[in-house]
Design an enzyme around this catalytic site. Structure first.
Site, PDB file in Angstrom:
ATOM      1  N   ASP A 244       2.809 -16.599  -0.445  1.00  0.00           N
ATOM      2  CA  ASP A 244       3.826 -16.035  -1.330  1.00  0.00           C
ATOM      3  C   ASP A 244       5.158 -15.929  -0.601  1.00  0.00           C
ATOM      4  OD1 ASP A 244       5.318 -14.658  -3.170  1.00  0.00           O
ATOM      5  OD2 ASP A 244       3.870 -13.054  -3.480  1.00  0.00           O
ATOM      6  N   HIS A 340       4.795 -21.784 -12.020  1.00  0.00           N
ATOM      7  CA  HIS A 340       5.684 -20.741 -11.515  1.00  0.00           C
ATOM      8  C   HIS A 340       6.663 -21.275 -10.479  1.00  0.00           C
ATOM      9  CE1 HIS A 340       6.903 -16.688 -10.302  1.00  0.00           C
ATOM     10  NE2 HIS A 340       6.738 -17.067  -9.049  1.00  0.00           N
TER      11      HIS A 340
END
Length: 432
Positions: A244, A340
């Site tokens: 992330d 995303h």
């Protein structure tokens, strides 16, 4: 949760952007205090010139956990601490509302107390008064304490004319399920450290320092992987198991300051915000039971990156540029149109970028039996309308990840520049 990563951090004696890796592990810049302290106490071996200090048996690039307490961030500086430093193992976010009848005078006294406390605790010293001794045996442990002002602070203190336009309330988004009691606030404090007791000690001291001037509105607790827990430096993983933050802006980039910090001149922001930044804070719950039912391949299609390596589905390694036009043998886009990572890219949002510096959280099991866990999303930018709002509006229109997350709390705070020697944070606002 845009597809960006944490930049390198700083230790006490290193120039900006040269010390700590993306997950907070020391790289080339190691403080002299830490070097002498750990080497003298444990007989550690120093690697090649500029290399990390570590046990002879430790994997290359790993940080010996016994040395973590020696790392120290600086309180005074151009910018407040807790923005460009690497991810910390433990974090607390807390918002305060000024007490009834408290105004500008009381706020100034509070920020003066808080600044004194932050300076002492970040240096590994005890609080000036009534220290609880919770962190008595620990060093600074990379402690940072950061202060910001919410929209409501300015009306409470009679400083409406000094409120930045950039602090206008965030728009509503379709993915919002916001709890107003856990959103916004007059004042905001971010605490981070690489030791849980050091972080808690700072939180408790800050709360006690508030005294009768302010009361806690909400508080959230978070965590990241402890620096040195992996055999080599790597981008952090979130609770979905994904790397992330691969594309976060880095201090070495020529336009980093322009994107993240308010300029000292030539800005529409008030002068007291020079060298400051705007923090957007979101409590984003991850619907892990639903997410974990997906196959690894399905999860990768939602994100647009390989779960194991963080590489784009179009090929290469983690940092290889994503090929948005690449198709498979059937002519379908390899990176799905609603992935995303595709939607959150700066080049898909007019260059909009923000510096993400989040913490994961787990607050037990909810009433419906699902884990109350996710991300305490904190992002920094010179202009939240151009940064967070631009990207979130795009995500709001079709991000595949939105099915598996829920925004449950929100805040926007103006974080002034760092305090010079002899100053307290916010002094130019409160006494200007």
């Amino acid at each position: 949760m845009p597809d960006q990563s944490i930049p390198q951090a700083r230790t006490v004696e290193a120039p900006p952007g040269e010390a700590v890796s993306e997950n907070g592990s020391p790289g080339e810049g190691i403080s002299r205090r830490r070097l002498l302290g750990t080497a003298g106490a444990t007989g550690l071996v120093l690697g090649a010139a500029g290399g990390a200090v570590g046990y002879a048996s430790a994997p290359a690039g790993a940080t010996p956990l016994t040395s973590l307490g020696e790392d120290m961030a600086m309180f005074h500086g151009k910018h407040q601490p807790g923005i460009t430093e690497g991810l910390q193992a433990r974090g607390h976010l807390v918002a305060f509302d000024l007490a009834a009848g408290a105004g500008r005078k009381e706020a100034a006294a509070l920020l003066r107390r808080w600044s004194t406390t932050a300076q002492r605790l970040m240096a590994g010293e005890a609080a000036a008064q009534d220290d609880t001794e919770v962190a008595r045996d620990a060093g600074p442990s990379s402690l940072t304490i950061t202060f910001g002002f919410g929209n409501s602070f300015f009306s409470r203190t009679g400083l409406e004319k000094q409120r930045p336009v950039s602090l206008d309330p965030l728009p509503d988004f379709s993915s919002d399920h916001l709890d107003k009691a856990r959103s916004n606030g007059d004042l905001w404090v971010q605490i981070g450290a690489n030791d849980a007791l050091v972080a808690f000690h700072a939180l408790r001291t800050i709360q006690k320092d508030a005294g009768s001037a302010a009361k806690v509105r909400w508080q959230m607790n978070g965590f990241n992987r402890t620096p040195g827990a992996t055999a080599h430096k790597m981008t952090a993983r979130n609770l979905m198991g994904q790397l992330d933050g691969t594309r976060n802006p880095k201090p070495t980039e020529s336009d980093f300051d322009k994107r993240i910090f308010v300029p000292a001149s030539g800005s529409s922001d008030p002068a007291w915000m020079a060298n400051g930044s705007y923090a957007v804070v979101r409590r984003i719950r991850m619907l892990l039971d639903d997410w974990e039912k997906l196959s690894t391949g399905a999860q990768e299609n939602v994100v647009g990156r390989r779960k194991s390596t963080g590489a784009a589905l179009s090929g290469g390694g983690e940092t290889t540029a994503m090929d948005l036009e690449k198709t498979d043998a059937k002519g379908a886009l390899v990176v799905p149109i609603n992935a995303h990572a595709r939607i959150a890219r700066p080049d898909q949002n007019g260059g909009a970028a923000m510096l993400r510096r989040p913490f994961s959280y787990h607050d037990g099991i909810a009433a419906d039996g699902t884990p109350d866990a996710g991300l305490l999303f904190v992002c920094w930018q010179a202009d939240p309308l151009r940064g967070f709002v631009t990207v979130q509006r795009k995500l709001d229109r079709g991000d595949a990840l939105s099915t598996y997350i829920r925004h449950e709390a929100s805040g926007l705070f103006a974080v002034p520049g760092g305090a010079a020697e002899g100053e307290y944070v916010g002094q130019r606002l409160l006494e200007g």
